[in-house]
Design a protein around this motif. Structure first.
Motif, short mmCIF file in Angstrom:
data_model
loop_
_atom_site.label_atom_id
_atom_site.label_comp_id
_atom_site.label_asym_id
_atom_site.label_seq_id
_atom_site.Cartn_x
_atom_site.Cartn_y
_atom_site.Cartn_z
N TYR A 219 -3.01 -3.45 11.45
CA TYR A 219 -4.29 -2.76 11.54
C TYR A 219 -5.13 -3.32 12.68
O TYR A 219 -5.03 -4.50 13.04
N LEU B 268 0.86 -1.18 0.00
CA LEU B 268 0.00 0.00 0.00
C LEU B 268 0.90 1.24 0.00
O LEU B 268 1.39 1.68 1.04
N ILE C 31 2.28 -0.70 4.62
CA ILE C 31 2.00 0.67 4.16
C ILE C 31 3.30 1.47 4.17
O ILE C 31 3.97 1.55 5.20
N THR D 108 1.63 2.57 9.83
CA THR D 108 2.51 2.44 8.68
C THR D 108 3.56 1.35 8.93
O THR D 108 3.73 0.87 10.05
N LEU E 35 -4.66 2.03 10.82
CA LEU E 35 -3.72 1.39 9.91
C LEU E 35 -2.32 1.97 10.11
O LEU E 35 -1.93 2.91 9.43
N SER F 117 1.63 5.12 -0.15
CA SER F 117 0.88 6.33 0.19
C SER F 117 1.82 7.52 0.14
O SER F 117 3.03 7.40 0.37
N THR G 79 -4.82 0.58 -3.14
CA THR G 79 -5.09 1.76 -2.33
C THR G 79 -5.48 1.24 -0.95
O THR G 79 -5.79 0.06 -0.77
N ILE G 80 -5.48 2.12 0.04
CA ILE G 80 -5.85 1.66 1.38
C ILE G 80 -7.31 1.22 1.43
O ILE G 80 -7.64 0.17 1.98
N THR H 121 -2.51 5.69 -2.40
CA THR H 121 -3.38 6.59 -1.66
C THR H 121 -2.66 7.90 -1.43
O THR H 121 -1.53 7.91 -0.94
N SER I 191 -4.62 6.61 9.39
CA SER I 191 -3.28 6.07 9.17
C SER I 191 -2.24 7.06 9.69
O SER I 191 -1.34 7.48 8.97
#
Length: 266
Positions: free
Chosen positions: A151, A5, A200, A162, A160, A7, A252-253, A51, A131
């Motif tokens: 998570y 994921l 993430i 990282t 969530l 971001s 994406t998240i 994201t 997040s």
């Protein structure tokens, strides 16, 4: 298959303000717009989604960037109203502004600089997930060793954190990619993905611009300016390609959350 994921915190470049150095807003935006465009190009070229946690301030001043991201399949989430200032009322207002610009529901939030923020206030503003937790120690910033690495359901709000490694909670965030040898970063990321099933990562647009040339002007740490600009673009693309070769999937998240049977049971 493991899920990566990606971001990006799409914000005005206000980092010099932390160092007591003034920087015109026009320059803050110019640098971050330049970096955001490079991010979107690299994502498009490699056919992966991400994201983008955007400040409403950035979005209002560069709406074409945000609209392009939506059109190319990326998720827009909130990074607050302004990067250097926060009030609880900003949670709802930033969401409203982003939704007005994108015409898409904003589901997620990330606090500027990963600072602490009330879960109750995030839920009240209508977000599904947060997040804002980097579950490690960053000296002078935070100590989040008391939080889970993965998570978890926080009374109806999905938290969530990282990505950090399973052992020692070594962070896999932007500064790590700047400063670790690429082979070592890829090794740690692959090990973490294999162990956890997902990770993430997060970066900022201004990292992908030349920061070395303004290092003294803005009193920037070598940890930040090292491998900035095109070098950072190259490193990120290498990470993406390395994971694609291993069969890692990119989400994406919000897309990732849809794959879960129960977010309350990581």
């Amino acid at each position: 298959m493991p899920k990566l994921l990606l971001s990006f915190d799409i914000e005005e470049f206000d980092l010099p303000l932390e160092n007591g150095v003034d920087i015109p807003f026009e320059e803050q935006m110019r640098r971050s717009v330049e970096g955001a465009e490079k991010i979107l190009e690299i994502l498009k070229r490699n056919k992966v989604v991400a994201t983008l946690f955007c400040t409403a301030n950035f979005a209002e001043n560069a709406p074409d960037i945000i609209k392009r991201a939506v059109n190319e399949g990326h998720e827009i989430a909130s990074h607050g109203l302004r990067h250097s200032q926060f009030y609880n009322a900003d949670l709802l207002r930033s969401k409203e502004i982003l939704e007005e610009i994108t015409q898409v529901t904003v589901r997620g939030f990330r606090m500027a600089r990963m600072m602490s923020v009330s879960s109750k206030e995030i839920r009240k503003a209508g977000y599904i997930y947060n997040s804002s937790i980097n579950p490690t120690i960053i000296p002078g910033r935070y100590n989040n060793l008391g939080y889970p690495r993965l998570y978890f359901n926080d009374d109806g709000l999905i938290q969530l954190p990282t990505g950090v490694t399973p052992k020692f909670r070594f962070p896999l965030f932007w500064l790590t990619l700047h400063n670790l040898p690429l082979y070592l970063y890829n090794y740690l990321l692959t090990k973490t993905l294999s162990h956890d099933g997902y990770t993430i990562l997060y970066f900022h647009p201004w990292e992908f611009t030349d920061l070395k040339s303004v290092k003294r002007k803005y009193r920037l740490s070598p940890l930040i300016t090292n491998n900035s600009g095109d070098e950072m673009l190259s490193k990120l693309e290498n990470v993406i390609n390395h994971q694609k070769e291993k069969g890692t999937l990119f989400f994406t998240i919000s897309g990732f959350l849809k794959t879960l049977d129960s977010p309350a049971k990581p």
